[in-house]
Write an enzyme that holds these catalytic residues in place. Sequence first.
Site, PDB file in Angstrom:
ATOM      1  N   SER A 255     -84.209  12.103  18.104  1.00 14.63           N
ATOM      2  CA  SER A 255     -82.985  12.660  18.605  1.00 14.63           C
ATOM      3  C   SER A 255     -82.686  14.088  17.739  1.00 14.63           C
ATOM      4  CB  SER A 255     -81.737  11.733  18.242  1.00 14.63           C
ATOM      5  OG  SER A 255     -80.533  12.414  18.173  1.00 14.63           O
ATOM      6  N   LYS A 256     -81.987  14.995  18.561  1.00  8.51           N
ATOM      7  CA  LYS A 256     -82.014  16.119  17.876  1.00  8.51           C
ATOM      8  C   LYS A 256     -81.026  16.243  16.612  1.00  8.51           C
ATOM      9  CE  LYS A 256     -83.154  18.945  21.914  1.00  8.51           C
ATOM     10  NZ  LYS A 256     -82.615  20.020  23.025  1.00  8.51           N
ATOM     11  N   ARG A 257     -80.185  14.963  16.810  1.00  4.92           N
ATOM     12  CA  ARG A 257     -79.359  14.724  15.650  1.00  4.92           C
ATOM     13  C   ARG A 257     -79.995  14.055  14.346  1.00  4.92           C
ATOM     14  NH1 ARG A 257     -76.469  13.690  20.254  1.00  4.92           N
ATOM     15  NH2 ARG A 257     -77.166  11.227  20.035  1.00  4.92           N
TER      16      ARG A 257
END
Length: 487
Positions: A255-257
């Site tokens: 995830s980009k997070r």
Amino acid sequence: MTKEVRVRYAPSPTGNLHIGGARTALFNYLYARHHNGKFIVRIEDTDIERNIEGGELSQLDNLKWLGMEYDESVDIGGPYEPYRQMERLDIYTKYAEEMLEKGHAYKCFCSSEELEADREQQKEKGVAAPMYNGKCRHLSKEEVQEKENAGIPYTIRMRVPENVTYTFDDLVRGTVSFESKDVGDWVLVKANGIPTYNYAVVLDDHLMEITHVFRGEEHLSNTPKQLMVFDVFGWEYPKYGHMTLIINESRKKLSKRDESIIQFVAQYKDLGYLPEAMFNFFALLGWSPEGEEEIFSKEEFIKQFDVARLSKSPSMFDKQKLTWMNNQYIKQLPLEKVVELALPHLQKEGLLPEELSEEQQVWATNLIGLYHDQMSFGAEIIELSSLFFNDDVAYNEEALEVLTGEQVPEVMAAFKAQLEALETFEPAEIKASIKAVQKETGHKGKNLFMPIRVVTTGQTHGPELADAISLIGKEKVIARVSKYAKQ
């Protein structure tokens, strides 16, 4: 293959080049080059609210940095211009009008509030995947005209065919099927006249003669919508290959997070990773060559690339493997290239001035050379070489243990005398001094070298000892030895 292979990487400029996007671009690139085809970069910029300044440039610049030269795009042109979707709106409008005329699409006047309320009602009834209720599907021409005359905004929706099975042979997953009943009438063109992704991508792929589409598995569920549009116009499908997920070391979808992994190509570039190593690493994220070898040149990857070897299982982003691989490439570089990679990080940190004198350049080159084989990326030089920029040394437990040896005071006293007598402070002279201490005291091996290393560098492990002492400098080394003697 009779038709020329034409593949595309089609990023949206809503962000910088992400590692997932880079992997997608790379597999398209390798496939095109393996088959002597064309690699096209198309910009899907219709999500205008989320587009970021510099997003497009980041995509293009970082593809070039990685070594993926493309044949057609916004910056170099090509026979199928324009390559930005927002510059192709008249094309999408033309085909949408044709779909309306032939009854394959219809105008929907439902407001966003109505649609949201209906979605909530469906969820309350236990519907897992709410779909459009078809309220405007059967409006008469008169009702449509009346609403238009009243100035009510509308979208254009696909009239999804009933009882149709959409089947295609995925190059990675094999035969895949979807039922039309599981897809609600979806929006082709939004109320602002901008096309949706699943509509525009079909027109672009057909008109640009794209033959193969390699993309992430998150796009698999989009495929039936796209096949519907191909069918409306009687166009041939491209061949699809949906690549598996990239997962982190906890085996969760990347995830980009996820802050445990650096996510963007530009960040690796800034840290001093090499493009050849990144290319190599990305190529092995979901594709495997024959044999056990893992280091390949771009030309070797192009020659070997075979879609039959694309993985059907998720690919783990192994940070340790990436740093190992980058280290393998750094080891092969000539020292001047390693200096170009590492020196800017020392300067940016303020450890060395922006403008170096000839003497400082020689010193910096020698310093970086100490860590040539050890360095995994350019910025690592800051941590590796910290001992050369500290005025004082702090001993850890392991170092303090070394200094408890009963021979240490004798060794260090003899070494200090040798250092003070040196006229030149070069590695050869320092080695001779250590040899003289050995002869004078009778201590050798660890009992000799470890105390000298700990007192002069503050570390129990490190680069070649005489080289390190020479680079620290005579004044600082004698000061450290003197400070130890007073403790």
